[in-house]
Design a protein around this motif. Structure first.
Motif, PDB file in Angstrom:
ATOM      1  N   HIS A  39       0.866  -1.167  -0.008  1.00  0.00           N
ATOM      2  CA  HIS A  39      -0.163   0.007  -0.206  1.00  0.00           C
ATOM      3  C   HIS A  39       0.942   1.190   0.154  1.00  0.00           C
ATOM      4  CE1 HIS A  39       0.818  -1.079   4.194  1.00  0.00           C
ATOM      5  NE2 HIS A  39       0.241   0.327   4.798  1.00  0.00           N
ATOM      6  N   HIS A  40       0.288   2.297  -0.191  1.00  0.00           N
ATOM      7  CA  HIS A  40       0.853   3.633  -0.401  1.00  0.00           C
ATOM      8  C   HIS A  40       1.426   4.253   0.836  1.00  0.00           C
ATOM      9  CE1 HIS A  40      -3.060   5.245   0.870  1.00  0.00           C
ATOM     10  NE2 HIS A  40      -2.512   6.487   0.948  1.00  0.00           N
ATOM     11  N   HIS A  41       1.456   3.859   1.989  1.00  0.00           N
ATOM     12  CA  HIS A  41       1.969   4.621   3.005  1.00  0.00           C
ATOM     13  C   HIS A  41       3.549   4.913   3.146  1.00  0.00           C
ATOM     14  CE1 HIS A  41      -1.885   3.684   5.396  1.00  0.00           C
ATOM     15  NE2 HIS A  41      -2.274   4.782   4.606  1.00  0.00           N
ATOM     16  N   PRO A  42       4.150   5.864   3.590  1.00  0.00           N
ATOM     17  CA  PRO A  42       5.404   5.931   3.475  1.00  0.00           C
ATOM     18  C   PRO A  42       6.394   4.935   3.999  1.00  0.00           C
ATOM     19  CG  PRO A  42       4.411   8.071   4.032  1.00  0.00           C
ATOM     20  CD  PRO A  42       3.402   7.066   4.342  1.00  0.00           C
ATOM     21  N   ASP A  43       5.912   4.348   5.039  1.00  0.00           N
ATOM     22  CA  ASP A  43       6.757   3.387   5.807  1.00  0.00           C
ATOM     23  C   ASP A  43       6.736   2.127   5.031  1.00  0.00           C
ATOM     24  OD1 ASP A  43       3.989   3.424   6.517  1.00  0.00           O
ATOM     25  OD2 ASP A  43       4.359   1.981   8.168  1.00  0.00           O
ATOM     26  N   HIS A  44       5.987   2.081   3.850  1.00  0.00           N
ATOM     27  CA  HIS A  44       5.928   0.696   2.963  1.00  0.00           C
ATOM     28  C   HIS A  44       6.397   1.277   1.507  1.00  0.00           C
ATOM     29  CE1 HIS A  44       3.556  -1.887   5.595  1.00  0.00           C
ATOM     30  NE2 HIS A  44       3.345  -0.684   6.370  1.00  0.00           N
ATOM     31  N   TYR A  45       5.832   2.174   1.054  1.00  0.00           N
ATOM     32  CA  TYR A  45       6.206   2.761  -0.221  1.00  0.00           C
ATOM     33  C   TYR A  45       7.391   3.644  -0.644  1.00  0.00           C
ATOM     34  CZ  TYR A  45       4.513   5.831  -4.320  1.00  0.00           C
ATOM     35  OH  TYR A  45       4.507   6.703  -5.489  1.00  0.00           O
TER      36      TYR A  45
ATOM     37  N   LYS B 121      -3.279   5.291  -7.330  1.00  0.00           N
ATOM     38  CA  LYS B 121      -4.056   6.427  -7.465  1.00  0.00           C
ATOM     39  C   LYS B 121      -3.987   7.156  -6.038  1.00  0.00           C
ATOM     40  CE  LYS B 121      -8.864   7.956  -7.720  1.00  0.00           C
ATOM     41  NZ  LYS B 121     -10.320   7.483  -7.797  1.00  0.00           N
ATOM     42  N   GLU B 122      -4.064   6.564  -4.914  1.00  0.00           N
ATOM     43  CA  GLU B 122      -4.053   7.053  -3.642  1.00  0.00           C
ATOM     44  C   GLU B 122      -2.717   7.816  -3.150  1.00  0.00           C
ATOM     45  OE1 GLU B 122      -6.366   7.260  -0.773  1.00  0.00           O
ATOM     46  OE2 GLU B 122      -7.650   6.780  -2.588  1.00  0.00           O
ATOM     47  N   ALA B 123      -1.611   7.142  -3.593  1.00  0.00           N
ATOM     48  CA  ALA B 123      -0.174   7.625  -3.939  1.00  0.00           C
ATOM     49  C   ALA B 123      -0.105   9.088  -4.464  1.00  0.00           C
ATOM     50  CB  ALA B 123       0.771   6.626  -4.069  1.00  0.00           C
TER      51      ALA B 123
ATOM     52  N   ALA C 280      -5.823   1.264   4.016  1.00  0.00           N
ATOM     53  CA  ALA C 280      -5.285   2.169   2.744  1.00  0.00           C
ATOM     54  C   ALA C 280      -6.087   1.375   1.661  1.00  0.00           C
ATOM     55  CB  ALA C 280      -4.065   1.886   2.680  1.00  0.00           C
ATOM     56  N   PRO C 281      -6.910   2.144   0.886  1.00  0.00           N
ATOM     57  CA  PRO C 281      -7.408   1.728  -0.266  1.00  0.00           C
ATOM     58  C   PRO C 281      -6.693   1.075  -1.164  1.00  0.00           C
ATOM     59  CG  PRO C 281      -8.263   4.117   0.295  1.00  0.00           C
ATOM     60  CD  PRO C 281      -7.060   3.649   1.140  1.00  0.00           C
ATOM     61  N   GLY C 282      -7.048  -0.213  -1.688  1.00  0.00           N
ATOM     62  CA  GLY C 282      -6.034  -0.835  -2.668  1.00  0.00           C
ATOM     63  C   GLY C 282      -4.869  -1.471  -2.044  1.00  0.00           C
ATOM     64  N   HIS C 283      -5.136  -1.827  -0.840  1.00  0.00           N
ATOM     65  CA  HIS C 283      -4.066  -2.578  -0.110  1.00  0.00           C
ATOM     66  C   HIS C 283      -4.193  -3.948  -0.509  1.00  0.00           C
ATOM     67  CE1 HIS C 283      -2.050  -4.742   2.964  1.00  0.00           C
ATOM     68  NE2 HIS C 283      -1.958  -3.922   3.545  1.00  0.00           N
ATOM     69  N   VAL C 284      -3.066  -4.497  -0.837  1.00  0.00           N
ATOM     70  CA  VAL C 284      -2.934  -5.955  -1.470  1.00  0.00           C
ATOM     71  C   VAL C 284      -2.006  -6.903  -0.475  1.00  0.00           C
ATOM     72  CG1 VAL C 284      -1.839  -7.458  -3.324  1.00  0.00           C
ATOM     73  CG2 VAL C 284      -3.054  -5.197  -4.003  1.00  0.00           C
ATOM     74  N   SER C 285      -2.761  -7.822  -0.292  1.00  0.00           N
ATOM     75  CA  SER C 285      -2.147  -8.999   0.543  1.00  0.00           C
ATOM     76  C   SER C 285      -1.633 -10.053  -0.372  1.00  0.00           C
ATOM     77  CB  SER C 285      -2.813  -9.629   1.377  1.00  0.00           C
ATOM     78  OG  SER C 285      -3.266  -8.466   2.665  1.00  0.00           O
ATOM     79  N   LEU C 286      -0.344 -10.695  -0.084  1.00  0.00           N
ATOM     80  CA  LEU C 286      -0.050 -11.850  -1.018  1.00  0.00           C
ATOM     81  C   LEU C 286      -0.462 -13.193  -0.265  1.00  0.00           C
ATOM     82  CD1 LEU C 286       3.180 -10.492  -2.626  1.00  0.00           C
ATOM     83  CD2 LEU C 286       0.902 -10.032  -3.570  1.00  0.00           C
ATOM     84  N   TYR C 287      -1.181 -14.162  -0.912  1.00  0.00           N
ATOM     85  CA  TYR C 287      -1.528 -15.255  -0.302  1.00  0.00           C
ATOM     86  C   TYR C 287      -1.102 -16.263  -1.340  1.00  0.00           C
ATOM     87  CZ  TYR C 287      -4.850 -19.108   1.396  1.00  0.00           C
ATOM     88  OH  TYR C 287      -5.180 -20.245   1.782  1.00  0.00           O
ATOM     89  N   ASP C 288      -0.640 -17.397  -0.586  1.00  0.00           N
ATOM     90  CA  ASP C 288       0.060 -18.656  -1.184  1.00  0.00           C
ATOM     91  C   ASP C 288      -0.987 -19.668  -0.724  1.00  0.00           C
ATOM     92  OD1 ASP C 288       1.054 -20.904  -2.565  1.00  0.00           O
ATOM     93  OD2 ASP C 288       3.044 -20.857  -1.028  1.00  0.00           O
TER      94      ASP C 288
ATOM     95  N   GLY D 122     -11.159  13.126  -0.291  1.00  0.00           N
ATOM     96  CA  GLY D 122     -10.963  12.944  -1.594  1.00  0.00           C
ATOM     97  C   GLY D 122     -10.505  11.223  -1.626  1.00  0.00           C
ATOM     98  N   SER D 123     -10.455  10.593  -0.462  1.00  0.00           N
ATOM     99  CA  SER D 123     -10.500   9.036  -0.370  1.00  0.00           C
ATOM    100  C   SER D 123     -11.696   8.271  -0.054  1.00  0.00           C
ATOM    101  CB  SER D 123      -9.270   8.761   0.676  1.00  0.00           C
ATOM    102  OG  SER D 123      -8.879   7.659   0.406  1.00  0.00           O
ATOM    103  N   ASP D 124     -11.582   7.131   0.572  1.00  0.00           N
ATOM    104  CA  ASP D 124     -12.564   6.350   0.613  1.00  0.00           C
ATOM    105  C   ASP D 124     -13.616   6.880   1.580  1.00  0.00           C
ATOM    106  OD1 ASP D 124     -14.502   4.249   1.218  1.00  0.00           O
ATOM    107  OD2 ASP D 124     -12.896   2.608   1.903  1.00  0.00           O
TER     108      ASP D 124
END
Length: 336
Positions: free
Chosen positions: A77-83, A105-107, A185-193, A218-220
């Motif tokens: 997701h787009h938060h600074p500590d990740h992006y 888009k959020e970023a 965070a809108p559009g947050h993606v988790s990766l699942y196996d 302007g967001s969700d």
């Protein structure tokens, strides 16, 4: 500077959990380095500053790799500590940077140039003031957002992560199903196996703390509802081991989703009880819930979290809101 501790991810073949430093109270963000046939994939590289750049140099030395070995960078997701480091790392490595279309888009909305009229630095303070935020704290809020902006530049060129049950992404020797949710965070993606039950869940589900749920202009418009919907979908997955964005990996994923759902129901009840018959601003309710001694960083998140819960109470017809003299106030409604 204390270098990060490398923690082997025992349930991810060829993978490492890397603790990249960030501000108090979280102290570190979990980045994940996955080794595949065509190079390394880095998930959530962390915020950008001189210390974190040096930490990655130390990580590369420990793992015997270089920028040229990075094939892909994934941002949950787009938060600074990740992006934040994604663009800088892309410049050094020429790696592809992957995130969801909504997250990108959020970023762009959050981290547009400060001189832009749509930049959050210009929109959030007036939004908060409308909800009772003190004028004397506006300059501190503007500075806080400006400092966050510095942690995300340069911004990367994006390869969009596909969505849907048929989407499969090959990273680190595994076939991942991207699970897109909102709320934190809108559009947050988790990766699942599905084969191993491993999930890289970013900040969608954290083992000990509740992810911040923020209402932002302007967001969700209904972030708590989005978060609850996402938790319910994530809780249906057969997860054996979860690797979160903060704190330590854990094996009680489904139970944690249920605990977070219960937590927010309790918080909704508490906010409803705090609303005064004559009306309350979001700022008044924020202070009543979280206390009046928060620094500007925590106050920003507390204020946005308060608003997320209040608009959910309005949606559920447990509260109402109206604007008087340019200030929005919330009013209690009897529960059915």
């Amino acid at each position: 500077m204390k270098m990060p501790e490398l923690t082997p991810c025992e349930r991810i073949d060829g993978g490492f959990q890397v603790k990249i430093s960030m501000s108090f109270p979280l102290r570190w963000v979990n980045s994940y380095v996955l080794k595949g046939q065509h190079g390394f994939t880095i998930v959530d590289p962390g915020p950008r500053n001189m210390d974190t750049e040096a930490e990655w140099a130390h990580v590369f030395q420990q793992l015997g790799m270089s920028f040229e070995d990075i094939s892909d960078i994934v941002v949950t997701h787009h938060h600074p500590d990740h992006y934040g480091l994604a663009g800088w790392m892309q410049q050094q490595s020429q790696a592809r940077v992957h995130m969801s279309a909504r997250s990108h888009k959020e970023a762009m909305m959050m981290w547009d140039a400060p001189e832009s009229t749509v930049a959050m630095e210009n929109r959030l303070p007036s939004f908060f003031v409308q909800h009772g935020f003190p004028l004397e704290q506006v300059s501190a809020l503007e500075l806080h957002i400006r400092q966050a902006y510095l942690q995300v530049n340069p911004q990367p060129e994006i390869t969009v992560i596909p969505t849907g049950m048929d989407a499969r992404l090959e990273w680190g020797g595994r076939s991942w199903l991207p699970v897109e949710t909102g709320g934190h965070a809108p559009g947050h993606v988790s990766l699942y196996d599905p084969n191993s039950g491993v999930i890289l869940c970013g900040d969608a589900v954290l083992p000990q703390i509740s992810p911040n749920i923020s209402l932002l202009p302007g967001s969700d418009a209904q972030p708590l509802r989005s978060y609850v919907d996402g938790l319910q979908r994530l809780g249906e997955l057969e997860v054996a081991w979860a690797y979160p964005g903060h704190r330590n990996p854990f094996g009680y994923f489904r139970e944690r989703t249920q605990a977070l759902l219960a937590h927010h129901e309790e918080r909704l009840d508490k906010f409803q009880q705090l609303i005064q018959p004559e009306g309350s601003t979001a700022y008044e309710l924020c202070i009543a819930m979280f206390g009046g001694k928060l620094g500007i960083h925590q106050l920003r998140f507390a204020m946005s979290e308060t608003l997320a819960h209040l608009v959910e109470l309005v949606r559920r017809e447990r509260a109402s809101m109206s604007e008087t003299d340019s200030i929005t106030r919330f009013y209690p409604l009897c529960r059915q």
